[in-house]
Scaffold this motif. Structure first.
Motif, PDB file in Angstrom:
ATOM      1  N   ILE A   1       8.904   7.518  -2.232  1.00  0.00           N
ATOM      2  CA  ILE A   1       7.613   6.858  -2.036  1.00  0.00           C
ATOM      3  C   ILE A   1       7.726   5.919  -0.838  1.00  0.00           C
ATOM      4  CG2 ILE A   1       5.727   5.653  -3.172  1.00  0.00           C
ATOM      5  CD1 ILE A   1       6.779   8.067  -4.759  1.00  0.00           C
ATOM      6  N   GLU A   2       6.895   6.152   0.162  1.00  0.00           N
ATOM      7  CA  GLU A   2       6.854   5.242   1.308  1.00  0.00           C
ATOM      8  C   GLU A   2       5.699   4.265   1.117  1.00  0.00           C
ATOM      9  OE1 GLU A   2       6.464   5.260   6.199  1.00  0.00           O
ATOM     10  OE2 GLU A   2       6.834   7.136   5.107  1.00  0.00           O
ATOM     11  N   VAL A   3       5.999   2.978   1.175  1.00  0.00           N
ATOM     12  CA  VAL A   3       4.974   1.935   1.007  1.00  0.00           C
ATOM     13  C   VAL A   3       5.006   1.021   2.214  1.00  0.00           C
ATOM     14  CG1 VAL A   3       5.165   2.026  -1.511  1.00  0.00           C
ATOM     15  CG2 VAL A   3       6.514   0.346  -0.231  1.00  0.00           C
ATOM     16  N   LYS A   4       3.957   0.183   2.320  1.00  0.00           N
ATOM     17  CA  LYS A   4       3.843  -0.689   3.481  1.00  0.00           C
ATOM     18  C   LYS A   4       3.309  -2.049   3.059  1.00  0.00           C
ATOM     19  CE  LYS A   4       2.652  -0.136   8.357  1.00  0.00           C
ATOM     20  NZ  LYS A   4       1.989   0.747   9.345  1.00  0.00           N
TER      21      LYS A   4
ATOM     22  N   ILE B   1       3.487   6.548 -10.747  1.00  0.00           N
ATOM     23  CA  ILE B   1       3.235   5.967  -9.423  1.00  0.00           C
ATOM     24  C   ILE B   1       1.877   5.288  -9.486  1.00  0.00           C
ATOM     25  CG2 ILE B   1       2.949   6.443  -6.966  1.00  0.00           C
ATOM     26  CD1 ILE B   1       4.608   9.012  -7.425  1.00  0.00           C
ATOM     27  N   PRO B   2       1.788   4.000  -9.214  1.00  0.00           N
ATOM     28  CA  PRO B   2       0.495   3.289  -9.305  1.00  0.00           C
ATOM     29  C   PRO B   2      -0.547   3.914  -8.389  1.00  0.00           C
ATOM     30  CG  PRO B   2       2.328   1.743  -9.029  1.00  0.00           C
ATOM     31  CD  PRO B   2       2.885   3.108  -8.787  1.00  0.00           C
ATOM     32  N   ALA B   3      -1.783   3.917  -8.869  1.00  0.00           N
ATOM     33  CA  ALA B   3      -2.869   4.485  -8.062  1.00  0.00           C
ATOM     34  C   ALA B   3      -3.260   3.549  -6.931  1.00  0.00           C
ATOM     35  CB  ALA B   3      -4.072   4.786  -8.954  1.00  0.00           C
ATOM     36  N   ASP B   4      -3.367   2.262  -7.233  1.00  0.00           N
ATOM     37  CA  ASP B   4      -3.703   1.283  -6.200  1.00  0.00           C
ATOM     38  C   ASP B   4      -3.237  -0.094  -6.670  1.00  0.00           C
ATOM     39  OD1 ASP B   4      -5.543   0.590  -8.175  1.00  0.00           O
ATOM     40  OD2 ASP B   4      -7.199   1.598  -7.174  1.00  0.00           O
ATOM     41  N   GLY B   5      -3.321  -1.071  -5.809  1.00  0.00           N
ATOM     42  CA  GLY B   5      -2.905  -2.421  -6.174  1.00  0.00           C
ATOM     43  C   GLY B   5      -1.448  -2.505  -6.581  1.00  0.00           C
ATOM     44  N   ALA B   6      -0.588  -1.777  -5.876  1.00  0.00           N
ATOM     45  CA  ALA B   6       0.819  -1.702  -6.260  1.00  0.00           C
ATOM     46  C   ALA B   6       1.584  -2.953  -5.855  1.00  0.00           C
ATOM     47  CB  ALA B   6       1.460  -0.475  -5.631  1.00  0.00           C
TER      48      ALA B   6
ATOM     49  N   ASP C   1       0.856  -1.187   0.000  1.00  0.00           N
ATOM     50  CA  ASP C   1       0.000   0.000   0.000  1.00  0.00           C
ATOM     51  C   ASP C   1       0.890   1.234   0.000  1.00  0.00           C
ATOM     52  OD1 ASP C   1      -2.449  -1.439   0.226  1.00  0.00           O
ATOM     53  OD2 ASP C   1      -2.044  -1.729   2.362  1.00  0.00           O
ATOM     54  N   ILE C   2       0.543   2.237  -0.810  1.00  0.00           N
ATOM     55  CA  ILE C   2       1.308   3.475  -0.855  1.00  0.00           C
ATOM     56  C   ILE C   2       0.840   4.377   0.282  1.00  0.00           C
ATOM     57  CG2 ILE C   2       1.824   5.537  -2.213  1.00  0.00           C
ATOM     58  CD1 ILE C   2       1.504   3.814  -4.720  1.00  0.00           C
TER      59      ILE C   2
ATOM     60  N   LYS D   1      10.947   2.248   1.535  1.00  0.00           N
ATOM     61  CA  LYS D   1      10.909   3.404   0.646  1.00  0.00           C
ATOM     62  C   LYS D   1      11.483   3.074  -0.723  1.00  0.00           C
ATOM     63  CE  LYS D   1      11.107   6.710   4.449  1.00  0.00           C
ATOM     64  NZ  LYS D   1      11.909   7.724   5.168  1.00  0.00           N
ATOM     65  N   LEU D   2      10.939   3.750  -1.732  1.00  0.00           N
ATOM     66  CA  LEU D   2      11.450   3.695  -3.099  1.00  0.00           C
ATOM     67  C   LEU D   2      11.895   5.098  -3.478  1.00  0.00           C
ATOM     68  CD1 LEU D   2       8.700   1.812  -2.897  1.00  0.00           C
ATOM     69  CD2 LEU D   2       9.040   1.578  -5.364  1.00  0.00           C
TER      70      LEU D   2
END
Length: 329
Positions: free
Chosen positions: A284-287, A303-308, A271-272, A294-295
């Motif tokens: 970009i911080e993701v979880k 940057i993907p909107a969702d479902g990354a 999740d972003i 981080k990326l």
């Protein structure tokens, strides 16, 4: 620690405050005597030799100058103390004054100079002597205005190339260390955790502390399990540079820098959480579950909107056991 400094090299001691950088510097200079171990200059054991016999020049954090003297007399002082002929003194002082852009101020009293001008005098007093074994700098740019730090840092690099003296530079600033030194000695809690070129430290951190301390943002460190020598994270096998042979005890983790994490069509689902614009890049911080990482994307990358999903570059992903790279480099 066991460290060997090559004659004529440019080195940096890098680490946070209190890790032992200045203590090590003072042991080399003879201001401190080690409780164990030895200090050698070439084939000579100088462990118990006093500081004044080691031919060391040390530039301290705060400029040390004689305010009532002129710049010329400040630079000449070490040579006069050694009984050098005045003709040679004049030649050396003017040569060093020219190197440090102090020629126009040679006849002025040092009291009227700015902090960077005074620090140049401290540096010049080390350079003016031809018998110096090593010139050591203990955070010399701390009191310098930020816009002048880059200028002085560049001057130090230029002087090393021109003079060829061995130089050891102490700092907690990674930019200062990586731009000045050919070899960086990273210290943590009194221990040397890695010695290497700036590229070595960035691409192959031997300890997770090096990964955290070098780079902005620092290396992602994620807990992993080991299955048949391979790292497992988020239920997937992670391809890494190194592997573990046989049973392992201790804390196991994988390390991957933000520059080598990419969005993909498949891989680890995330999740972003946050996007930070830092100019030419986006951080970009993701979880994934409880684990954040981080990326680093260049400006304009999608940057993907969702479902990354993310993947790790296997050429820059390492396994660590209790903080140390498994199997070494």
């Amino acid at each position: 620690m066991s460290v060997e400094w090559s004659d004529g090299g440019a080195y940096a001691l890098l680490g946070p405050s209190g890790c032992g950088k200045t203590t090590l510097l003072n042991i080399i200079s003879g201001l401190l005597t080690p409780t164990q171990g030895e200090v050698w200059f070439g084939d000579e054991n100088v462990t118990n030799e006093p500081a004044d016999t080691r031919n060391i020049a040390q530039v301290f954090q705060f400029p040390v100058v004689y305010d009532t003297m002129t710049v010329y007399d400040n630079l000449a002082f070490p040579l006069r103390n050694r009984g050098v002929d005045e003709t040679e003194i004049d030649q050396r002082v003017r040569e060093i004054g020219d190197m440090l852009d102090l020629t126009e101020t040679l006849n002025k009293r040092a009291a009227g100079l700015t902090a960077d001008g005074k620090q140049k005098i401290s540096l010049g007093r080390g350079l003016v002597r031809k018998d110096v074994n090593v010139i050591m700098f203990d955070e010399p740019l701390t009191v310098i205005d930020p816009h002048l730090k880059w200028v002085l840092r560049s001057k130090l690099k230029e002087l090393h190339q021109r003079v060829g003296a061995t130089m050891i530079y102490v700092t907690h600033d990674q930019t200062e260390a990586l731009t000045f030194a050919d070899q960086v000695v990273v210290m943590h809690e009194g221990t040397v955790v890695q010695i290497g070129t700036p590229i070595d430290l960035f691409e192959r951190p031997q300890h997770t502390f090096v990964g955290h301390f070098i780079g902005s943002p620092g290396m992602n460190v994620l807990p992993c399990s080991i299955d048949n020598g391979r790292a497992m994270f988020a239920g997937q096998a992670i391809s890494t540079v190194n592997s573990i042979a046989g049973p392992v005890t201790g804390r196991t983790e994988i390390g991957i820098r933000p520059e080598f994490v990419t969005f993909s069509d498949e891989g680890i689902n995330v999740d972003i959480i946050k996007v930070s614009d830092v100019g030419r890049h986006n951080i970009i911080e993701v979880k994934h579950g409880e684990h954040s990482l981080k990326l680093l994307l260049t400006e304009g990358q999608d940057i993907p909107a969702d479902g990354a999903h993310i993947t790790f570059d296997p050429g820059y992903t390492q396994i660590y056991v209790d903080g140390w790279m498994a199997g070494g480099s």
